[in-house]
Design a protein around this motif. Structure first.
Motif, PDB file in Angstrom:
ATOM      1  N   GLY A  76       0.789  -1.223   0.000  1.00  0.00           N
ATOM      2  CA  GLY A  76       0.000   0.000   0.000  1.00  0.00           C
ATOM      3  C   GLY A  76       0.823   1.276   0.000  1.00  0.00           C
ATOM      4  O   GLY A  76       0.303   2.352   0.315  1.00  0.00           O
ATOM      5  N   VAL A  77       2.102   1.188  -0.331  1.00  0.00           N
ATOM      6  CA  VAL A  77       2.976   2.357  -0.373  1.00  0.00           C
ATOM      7  C   VAL A  77       3.747   2.364  -1.679  1.00  0.00           C
ATOM      8  O   VAL A  77       3.847   1.339  -2.361  1.00  0.00           O
ATOM      9  CB  VAL A  77       3.964   2.372   0.811  1.00  0.00           C
ATOM     10  N   SER A  78       4.295   3.529  -2.012  1.00  0.00           N
ATOM     11  CA  SER A  78       5.013   3.685  -3.262  1.00  0.00           C
ATOM     12  C   SER A  78       6.378   4.309  -2.992  1.00  0.00           C
ATOM     13  O   SER A  78       6.557   5.508  -3.125  1.00  0.00           O
ATOM     14  CB  SER A  78       4.209   4.565  -4.220  1.00  0.00           C
ATOM     15  N   PRO A  79       7.361   3.510  -2.621  1.00  0.00           N
ATOM     16  CA  PRO A  79       8.650   4.080  -2.235  1.00  0.00           C
ATOM     17  C   PRO A  79       9.450   4.678  -3.378  1.00  0.00           C
ATOM     18  O   PRO A  79      10.389   5.421  -3.140  1.00  0.00           O
ATOM     19  CB  PRO A  79       9.386   2.883  -1.622  1.00  0.00           C
ATOM     20  N   LEU A  80       9.123   4.374  -4.619  1.00  0.00           N
ATOM     21  CA  LEU A  80       9.867   4.911  -5.753  1.00  0.00           C
ATOM     22  C   LEU A  80       9.185   6.095  -6.414  1.00  0.00           C
ATOM     23  O   LEU A  80       9.794   6.755  -7.252  1.00  0.00           O
ATOM     24  CB  LEU A  80      10.110   3.818  -6.800  1.00  0.00           C
ATOM     25  N   LEU A 132      10.567  13.072 -13.584  1.00  0.00           N
ATOM     26  CA  LEU A 132      12.019  12.924 -13.677  1.00  0.00           C
ATOM     27  C   LEU A 132      12.598  12.380 -12.382  1.00  0.00           C
ATOM     28  O   LEU A 132      13.483  11.510 -12.398  1.00  0.00           O
ATOM     29  CB  LEU A 132      12.663  14.275 -14.022  1.00  0.00           C
ATOM     30  N   ALA A 133      12.112  12.876 -11.255  1.00  0.00           N
ATOM     31  CA  ALA A 133      12.600  12.374  -9.972  1.00  0.00           C
ATOM     32  C   ALA A 133      12.221  10.911  -9.787  1.00  0.00           C
ATOM     33  O   ALA A 133      12.993  10.119  -9.228  1.00  0.00           O
ATOM     34  CB  ALA A 133      12.038  13.219  -8.831  1.00  0.00           C
ATOM     35  N   THR A 134      11.036  10.528 -10.257  1.00  0.00           N
ATOM     36  CA  THR A 134      10.615   9.132 -10.166  1.00  0.00           C
ATOM     37  C   THR A 134      11.520   8.242 -11.011  1.00  0.00           C
ATOM     38  O   THR A 134      11.949   7.164 -10.568  1.00  0.00           O
ATOM     39  CB  THR A 134       9.158   8.984 -10.618  1.00  0.00           C
ATOM     40  N   LEU A 135      11.836   8.678 -12.217  1.00  0.00           N
ATOM     41  CA  LEU A 135      12.717   7.888 -13.080  1.00  0.00           C
ATOM     42  C   LEU A 135      14.097   7.728 -12.441  1.00  0.00           C
ATOM     43  O   LEU A 135      14.705   6.651 -12.506  1.00  0.00           O
ATOM     44  CB  LEU A 135      12.837   8.553 -14.450  1.00  0.00           C
ATOM     45  N   ALA A 136      14.585   8.789 -11.819  1.00  0.00           N
ATOM     46  CA  ALA A 136      15.878   8.701 -11.145  1.00  0.00           C
ATOM     47  C   ALA A 136      15.831   7.706  -9.994  1.00  0.00           C
ATOM     48  O   ALA A 136      16.774   6.949  -9.766  1.00  0.00           O
ATOM     49  CB  ALA A 136      16.301  10.086 -10.642  1.00  0.00           C
ATOM     50  N   ALA A 137      14.720   7.694  -9.267  1.00  0.00           N
ATOM     51  CA  ALA A 137      14.580   6.752  -8.157  1.00  0.00           C
ATOM     52  C   ALA A 137      14.545   5.315  -8.654  1.00  0.00           C
ATOM     53  O   ALA A 137      15.146   4.414  -8.057  1.00  0.00           O
ATOM     54  CB  ALA A 137      13.310   7.073  -7.366  1.00  0.00           C
ATOM     55  N   VAL A 138      13.834   5.078  -9.755  1.00  0.00           N
ATOM     56  CA  VAL A 138      13.772   3.730 -10.322  1.00  0.00           C
ATOM     57  C   VAL A 138      15.164   3.252 -10.730  1.00  0.00           C
ATOM     58  O   VAL A 138      15.509   2.082 -10.562  1.00  0.00           O
ATOM     59  CB  VAL A 138      12.822   3.692 -11.532  1.00  0.00           C
ATOM     60  N   LEU A 139      15.973   4.174 -11.215  1.00  0.00           N
ATOM     61  CA  LEU A 139      17.305   3.794 -11.684  1.00  0.00           C
ATOM     62  C   LEU A 139      18.281   3.505 -10.553  1.00  0.00           C
ATOM     63  O   LEU A 139      19.031   2.528 -10.603  1.00  0.00           O
ATOM     64  CB  LEU A 139      17.880   4.907 -12.565  1.00  0.00           C
ATOM     65  N   GLU A 153      17.918   4.596  -6.688  1.00  0.00           N
ATOM     66  CA  GLU A 153      17.689   4.669  -5.253  1.00  0.00           C
ATOM     67  C   GLU A 153      17.354   3.296  -4.663  1.00  0.00           C
ATOM     68  O   GLU A 153      16.611   2.516  -5.269  1.00  0.00           O
ATOM     69  CB  GLU A 153      16.570   5.669  -4.941  1.00  0.00           C
ATOM     70  N   PRO A 154      17.868   2.989  -3.468  1.00  0.00           N
ATOM     71  CA  PRO A 154      17.523   1.722  -2.829  1.00  0.00           C
ATOM     72  C   PRO A 154      16.038   1.643  -2.543  1.00  0.00           C
ATOM     73  O   PRO A 154      15.403   2.647  -2.235  1.00  0.00           O
ATOM     74  CB  PRO A 154      18.318   1.745  -1.516  1.00  0.00           C
ATOM     75  N   VAL A 155      15.499   0.453  -2.657  1.00  0.00           N
ATOM     76  CA  VAL A 155      14.075   0.255  -2.404  1.00  0.00           C
ATOM     77  C   VAL A 155      13.903  -0.433  -1.049  1.00  0.00           C
ATOM     78  O   VAL A 155      14.480  -1.494  -0.823  1.00  0.00           O
ATOM     79  CB  VAL A 155      13.436  -0.597  -3.509  1.00  0.00           C
ATOM     80  N   PRO A 156      13.145   0.148  -0.138  1.00  0.00           N
ATOM     81  CA  PRO A 156      12.999  -0.458   1.194  1.00  0.00           C
ATOM     82  C   PRO A 156      12.401  -1.857   1.126  1.00  0.00           C
ATOM     83  O   PRO A 156      11.631  -2.190   0.238  1.00  0.00           O
ATOM     84  CB  PRO A 156      12.047   0.510   1.914  1.00  0.00           C
ATOM     85  N   VAL A 191      24.497  -4.009  -1.026  1.00  0.00           N
ATOM     86  CA  VAL A 191      25.762  -3.309  -1.163  1.00  0.00           C
ATOM     87  C   VAL A 191      25.588  -2.033  -1.966  1.00  0.00           C
ATOM     88  O   VAL A 191      26.222  -1.006  -1.691  1.00  0.00           O
ATOM     89  CB  VAL A 191      26.811  -4.242  -1.810  1.00  0.00           C
ATOM     90  N   GLY A 192      24.677  -2.076  -2.938  1.00  0.00           N
ATOM     91  CA  GLY A 192      24.437  -0.899  -3.761  1.00  0.00           C
ATOM     92  C   GLY A 192      23.882   0.292  -3.006  1.00  0.00           C
ATOM     93  O   GLY A 192      23.900   1.413  -3.506  1.00  0.00           O
ATOM     94  N   SER A 193      23.375   0.077  -1.791  1.00  0.00           N
ATOM     95  CA  SER A 193      22.862   1.194  -1.005  1.00  0.00           C
ATOM     96  C   SER A 193      23.969   2.099  -0.500  1.00  0.00           C
ATOM     97  O   SER A 193      23.713   3.231  -0.101  1.00  0.00           O
ATOM     98  CB  SER A 193      22.058   0.669   0.192  1.00  0.00           C
TER      99      SER A 193
END
Length: 490
Positions: free
Chosen positions: A221-225, A231-238, A240-243, A394-396
């Motif tokens: 029920g949440v959208s962490p990306l 543009l910010a969403t696309l950057a997150a998909v590329l 940012e770590p996903v909880p 590790v990528g985080s």
């Protein structure tokens, strides 16, 4: 602009507007020749009037959608009846089956699904995608708004609605010409696979990434990306770590397998179906030593039962009443808030990798941003049992690892970390935050955790560190009184 009462192509009378979106409007209509109701999609993009070239591209895209759907005959793919392409009209129309019901997006607005419900829906969507992929069709825009819920027949009264995948308007057919200029990106940003954004190639794995995000938002029920802008969403998909998910339970390892940024590491359709089937049947799917196989291996991996699953409480907390409306088979809707879950699972375990949630109070990254004073001088020897408290990709980055470690040390001061690549029994690519013990076996590790208030599987598991991949199944989960899994090497 069309309106209620208009007759399209001398045959289809528009009765009721069902929904509108960026690519047009969907109507409930009556076929005056066959005396039946249908859904008809007026493909009219929002915004300024199109140029002649843009209109040509749009018309070709609609024709492609019709051809894509016409090539598929499957109970979980919407049926197209015909296309109306009037020379004097600037926009084409698609005539499709009319499905009484609503979208998955509507359903999720009432609350989240249980992992087993989501697994069932995931299998039905996967069956549709398998047929599409076999025909050379990539959907490229899988999201809850494009998943319709079809009520069961009277013979199956009482059963859960089945799902129907629709809106193939941006599908990519093998051998078709690209319809966008270089740099154009079509689709809902929060559901687009990373490889599509990078332009490094597309394939069926991209649709599976999107499916993973749909299942994640269905249970979490949440959208962490999703971010404030596209543009910010696309950057997150590329990047940012996903909880880690916190509500997904037995579905978490499946989400972890799907939501990896390297498409070559995602499971193929056969393996994914086996994973979802295990969850649907109440079994916690666990990868085994033999399931970590090359992508071209034949057949699905075995599913390992991890004891009776816990009861799954319904999590639909909102109780507002919705009057079911007739939703068009090609409904164009705004994107649902969506997200993805990178489940930080280690090889051999059905754990989510989110061990340590008690320490960080719900997933926020607490504690200092500077590295803790101490770090491991050397990894534990092979053949050692540890109490695994958390895992961080590790990528985080090291800063994220150190924040997690600082949080865990609030109740386990002796906690340390090791990189999973050092052991064949662990899935590579993670920082494992752990208590070193020494522990005689997995049960001893669980008792240690319970004494410190970490008595559930999201806070601690007993894990065996080994140089042998055959030991990847040595995983001991709470409760302490009757642990689940393999707690001893014997």
């Amino acid at each position: 602009m069309s309106g209620q009462g208009d007759v399209i192509d001398g045959r289809f009378e528009l009765l009721e507007r069902l929904g509108s979106g960026g690519m047009g409007t969907v109507w409930r209509a009556r076929d005056t020749v066959l005396h039946r109701e249908v859904a008809i999609k007026e493909v009219r993009p929002a915004g300024p009037e199109l140029t002649a070239e843009q209109s040509r591209v749009l018309r070709e895209r609609v024709l492609r959608e019709a051809r894509a759907l016409a090539r598929l005959n499957h109970p979980h793919v919407v049926t197209i009846h015909q296309i109306v392409d009037i020379p004097t009209s600037p926009h084409p129309w698609l005539v499709m089956e009319l499905l009484p019901g609503r979208t998955l997006q509507d359903l999720l607005e009432e609350g989240t699904l249980t992992p087993r419900e989501a697994a069932r829906i995931g299998r039905e969507l996967l069956s549709a995608l398998r047929v599409a992929h076999a025909a050379g069709i990539l959907h490229r825009d899988i999201k809850p708004a494009n998943v319709l819920l079809r009520e069961r027949s009277p013979q199956d009264a009482g059963g859960a609605p089945s799902v129907v995948l629709t809106d193939f308007g941006i599908a990519s057919l093998s051998g078709s010409t690209q319809l966008t200029a270089t740099g154009d990106l079509i689709g809902s940003p929060e559901y687009i696979a990373p490889e599509r954004i990078r332009g490094t190639g597309e394939g069926p794995a991209g649709d599976l990434w999107s499916l993973g995000l749909v299942l994640y938002v269905a249970v979490e029920g949440v959208s962490p990306l999703r971010r404030a802008t596209s543009l910010a969403t696309l950057a997150a998909v590329l990047d940012e770590p996903v909880p880690s998910p916190v509500r997904s339970g037995p579905l978490a390892p499946v989400l972890g397998a799907l939501l990896v940024r390297d498409p070559a590491l995602r499971p193929d359709a056969d393996r994914l179906d086996a994973m979802l089937a295990a969850v649907e049947n109440g079994i916690t799917w666990q990868p085994t030593a033999t399931s970590e196989r090359p992508a071209d291996s034949v057949g699905p991996p075995p599913a390992v039962a991890a004891g009776p699953p816990p009861a799954e409480p319904r999590t639909r907390t909102r109780t507002r009443t919705r009057t079911p409306v007739i939703v068009a088979a090609a409904a164009v809707a705004l994107a649902l808030v969506a997200g993805g879950a990178l489940v930080l699972a280690l090889r051999g375990g059905g754990d989510t990798g989110g061990h340590g949630r008690q320490a960080d109070k719900g997933g926020e990254s607490p504690g200092p941003t500077t590295p803790p004073a101490s770090s491991p001088k050397a990894p534990p020897a092979s053949g050692t049992w540890i109490a695994q408290l958390f895992s961080e990709p590790v990528g985080s980055g090291e800063a994220a690892r150190d924040r997690r470690l600082a949080a865990v040390r609030k109740d386990v001061p002796e906690a340390s970390y090791v990189r999973s690549d050092a052991y064949a029994s662990l899935r590579p690519g993670f920082w494992v935050i752990y208590a070193p013990g020494p522990f005689a076996d997995g049960r001893a590790a669980l008792r240690f955790c319970a004494e410190r208030g970490r008595a559930d599987g999201d806070a601690c598991i007993g894990r065996y560190l080994s140089s042998s991949g055959g030991d990847s199944g040595l995983l001991c989960k709470p409760p302490v009184s009757a642990p689940v899994g393999r707690c001893t090497r014997a």
